[in-house]
Design a protein around this motif. Sequence first.
Motif, PDB file in Angstrom:
ATOM      1  N   ASP A  97       1.966   1.799  -3.605  1.00 30.59           N
ATOM      2  CA  ASP A  97       0.731   2.148  -4.542  1.00 30.59           C
ATOM      3  C   ASP A  97      -0.385   1.977  -3.509  1.00 30.59           C
ATOM      4  N   ASN A  98      -0.967   3.144  -3.427  1.00 31.26           N
ATOM      5  CA  ASN A  98      -2.229   3.260  -2.242  1.00 31.26           C
ATOM      6  C   ASN A  98      -3.485   3.206  -3.314  1.00 31.26           C
ATOM      7  N   ASN A  99      -3.346   2.749  -4.739  1.00 28.15           N
ATOM      8  CA  ASN A  99      -4.521   2.490  -5.167  1.00 28.15           C
ATOM      9  C   ASN A  99      -4.691   0.927  -5.605  1.00 28.15           C
TER      10      ASN A  99
ATOM     11  N   GLY B   1     -11.727   5.135  -4.829  1.00 30.67           N
ATOM     12  CA  GLY B   1     -10.877   5.559  -3.729  1.00 30.67           C
ATOM     13  C   GLY B   1      -9.505   4.968  -3.511  1.00 30.67           C
ATOM     14  N   HIS B   2      -8.826   5.118  -2.320  1.00 36.57           N
ATOM     15  CA  HIS B   2      -7.506   4.708  -2.208  1.00 36.57           C
ATOM     16  C   HIS B   2      -7.337   4.513  -0.859  1.00 36.57           C
ATOM     17  N   TRP B   3      -6.128   3.721  -0.363  1.00 34.31           N
ATOM     18  CA  TRP B   3      -5.700   3.314   1.163  1.00 34.31           C
ATOM     19  C   TRP B   3      -4.944   4.479   1.467  1.00 34.31           C
ATOM     20  N   GLU B   4      -4.973   4.901   2.696  1.00 36.28           N
ATOM     21  CA  GLU B   4      -4.023   5.634   3.482  1.00 36.28           C
ATOM     22  C   GLU B   4      -3.244   5.059   4.678  1.00 36.28           C
TER      23      GLU B   4
ATOM     24  N   ARG C  93      -9.532   3.587   4.576  1.00 34.36           N
ATOM     25  CA  ARG C  93     -10.157   3.821   3.170  1.00 34.36           C
ATOM     26  C   ARG C  93     -10.302   5.154   2.937  1.00 34.36           C
TER      27      ARG C  93
ATOM     28  N   ILE D 155       0.870  -1.128  -0.004  1.00 36.34           N
ATOM     29  CA  ILE D 155       0.055  -0.038  -0.030  1.00 36.34           C
ATOM     30  C   ILE D 155       0.795   1.385  -0.039  1.00 36.34           C
TER      31      ILE D 155
END
Length: 54
Positions: free
Chosen positions: A6-8, A47-50, A40, A3
């Motif tokens: 690449d947070n996507n 969306g993306h992860w942080e 999320r 993650i």
Amino acid sequence: MIINQDNNVPIERITNLLNINRRAVAKHMKRLQENGIICRVGGRAIGHWEIVKK
């Protein structure tokens, strides 16, 4: 680490990289969310992860 790079990243890609099934990835992701490590942002499609804490 995945993650962070690449947070996507979709769960399907994580399953391939870790060579584990989708349910296992979902279980680990849920545990990371419950422990406040990741969150999320946005919806499933855009969306993306942080990473909240490292």
